[in-house]
Enzyme design. Structure first.
Site: not given
Ligand code: CO
Length: 134
Positions: A7, A79, A130
């Site tokens: 994502h 992020h 991440e």
């Molecule tokens: Co995330």
């Protein structure tokens, strides 16, 4: 080592407005709001088929995205999340590469119920990364 883009997270101070833009203006499939008190955010997921957009709004005090929104009052990309097969192996490799892992460096359970680590933007082209065990 990294696999698919899981994502892209976009921080906003108004998640209802952001969800409406993705649902009504862009015509995307948008989830309801999910408060995640453990993570200090409320999330809305936008399903794009090949990946997701995660809209984030601060929840409670000491939200991890509060500072970002102070610097970026109109919101922005917070992020990106890449999938890895083995979070411990990924963590060890990042340590060996000299990358800075935020927090304790130990994987914690992320917003999707899977173990994640975050890599400091200074080592990754100015972008918070991440890594999530797929
Ligand atoms: Co995330």
């Amino acid at each position: 080592m990294i696999g698919r883009l899981n994502h892209v997270a976009i921080a906003t101070s108004d998640i209802k407005k952001a969800a409406k833009i993705y649902r009504d203006t862009l015509g995307a499939e948008v989830s309801g709001e999910v408060p995640q008190p453990d993570h200090g955010v409320t999330t809305v997921f936008v399903d794009l088929g090949n990946t997701k957009i995660e809209l984030l709004e601060p929840l409670g005090e000491n939200s991890p995205i509060a500072n970002f929104l102070k610097k970026n009052p109109s919101g922005g990309v917070h992020h990106v999340c890449y999938e890895v097969e083995d979070i411990i192996a990924a963590r060890d490799r990042m340590r060996a590469e000299g990358a800075t892992i935020t927090g304790t460096g130990e994987p914690r359970i992320g917003a999707h119920g899977k173990p994640v680590i975050f890599l400091h933007p200074k080592d990754f082209v100015g972008t918070l990364v991440e890594l999530e065990q797929a």
